[in-house]
Design an enzyme around this catalytic site. Structure first.
Site, short mmCIF file in Angstrom:
data_model
loop_
_atom_site.label_atom_id
_atom_site.label_comp_id
_atom_site.label_asym_id
_atom_site.label_seq_id
_atom_site.Cartn_x
_atom_site.Cartn_y
_atom_site.Cartn_z
N HIS A 7 -6.40 3.68 0.05
CA HIS A 7 -7.90 4.04 0.36
C HIS A 7 -8.17 3.11 1.51
CE1 HIS A 7 -7.74 0.80 -2.89
NE2 HIS A 7 -8.66 -0.04 -2.00
N HIS A 80 -11.60 -3.44 4.02
CA HIS A 80 -9.98 -3.38 3.84
C HIS A 80 -9.48 -2.11 3.74
CE1 HIS A 80 -11.22 -2.92 -0.44
NE2 HIS A 80 -10.32 -2.25 -0.56
N GLU A 131 -5.05 -4.79 1.25
CA GLU A 131 -4.84 -4.68 -0.09
C GLU A 131 -3.52 -4.09 -0.31
OE1 GLU A 131 -7.78 -2.74 -2.27
OE2 GLU A 131 -6.71 -2.40 -4.01
#
Ligand SMILES: CC[C@@H](C(=O)O)C(=O)SCCNC(=O)CCNC(=O)[C@H](O)C(C)(C)COP(=O)(O)OP(=O)(O)OC[C@H]1O[C@@H](n2cnc3c(N)ncnc32)[C@H](O)[C@@H]1OP(=O)(O)O
Ligand code: CO
Length: 145
Positions: A7, A80, A131
């Site tokens: 994502h 992110h 991440e």
């Protein structure tokens, strides 16, 4: 080590306002219900795209990690990117061995998809907050994609 893009995180002061872009302007049709993740200090809403997801995140509580970002970017923005890895501990140790700073205690925490996540400091990632999340598995131990 780097796997599938899971994502892209978008920080916003208001998920409802942000949805006007993703749903109303860009035509996203699969918008999941928003939910609170107090342990991460965020409220989350996933928007499906054909090959990935947009993760809309709104601050939750005074200790939210989003406050600094939103102070610098009051209207929100790209926050992110998240990539899957097969083994979060192996990924963390590999990044550390390469000199990267893992944020927080460095111990993985459970993220919005229910698998362990870590964050790598943007100063080590060309200015991008990265991440890493362990790839979700089905009950039969296969990748859940
Ligand atoms: C929904 C749950 C979960 C999931 O399952 O997907 C999530 O995604 S939760 C997402 C929110 N959680 C986090 O971001 C946790 C990790 N983040 C942090 O620990 C902090 O946000 C941070 C990255 C350490 C930044 O803290 P902050 O206080 O905002 O800033 P600093 O002053 O310490 O900034 C240092 C330096 O880094 C630059 N910066 C900050 N944020 C970003 C960013 N998102 N992208 C790129 N660069 C960023 C900041 O500009 C500073 O740069 P310099 O001025 O050059 O030093
Ligand atoms: Co995320």
């Amino acid at each position: 080590m780097i796997g599938r893009l899971n994502h892209v995180g978008i920080a916003t002061p208001s998920i409802e306002e942000a949805l006007k872009v993703w749903r109303d302007l860009l035509g996203a049709t699969r918008v999941h219900p928003a939910f609170d993740l107090p342990a991460q200090g965020v409220r989350v809403c996933f928007v499906d795209t054909p090959n990935s997801q947009i993760e809309l995140i709104e601050p939750l509580g005074e200790a939210s990690p989003l406050h600094g970002f939103l102070a610098r970017n009051p209207k929100g923005g790209q926050h992110h990117v998240c990539f899957e890895v097969p083994d979060i501990i192996a990924a963390r140790d590999e990044m550390r061995a390469k000199g990267c700073t893992i944020l927080g205690t460095g111990e993985p925490r459970i993220g919005a998809h229910g698998t362990p996540i870590i964050f790598v400091h943007p100063k080590d990632m060309g200015g991008v907050l990265v991440e890493l999340m362990e790839t979700p598995q089905n009950a039969d131990g296969m990748e859940a994609h």
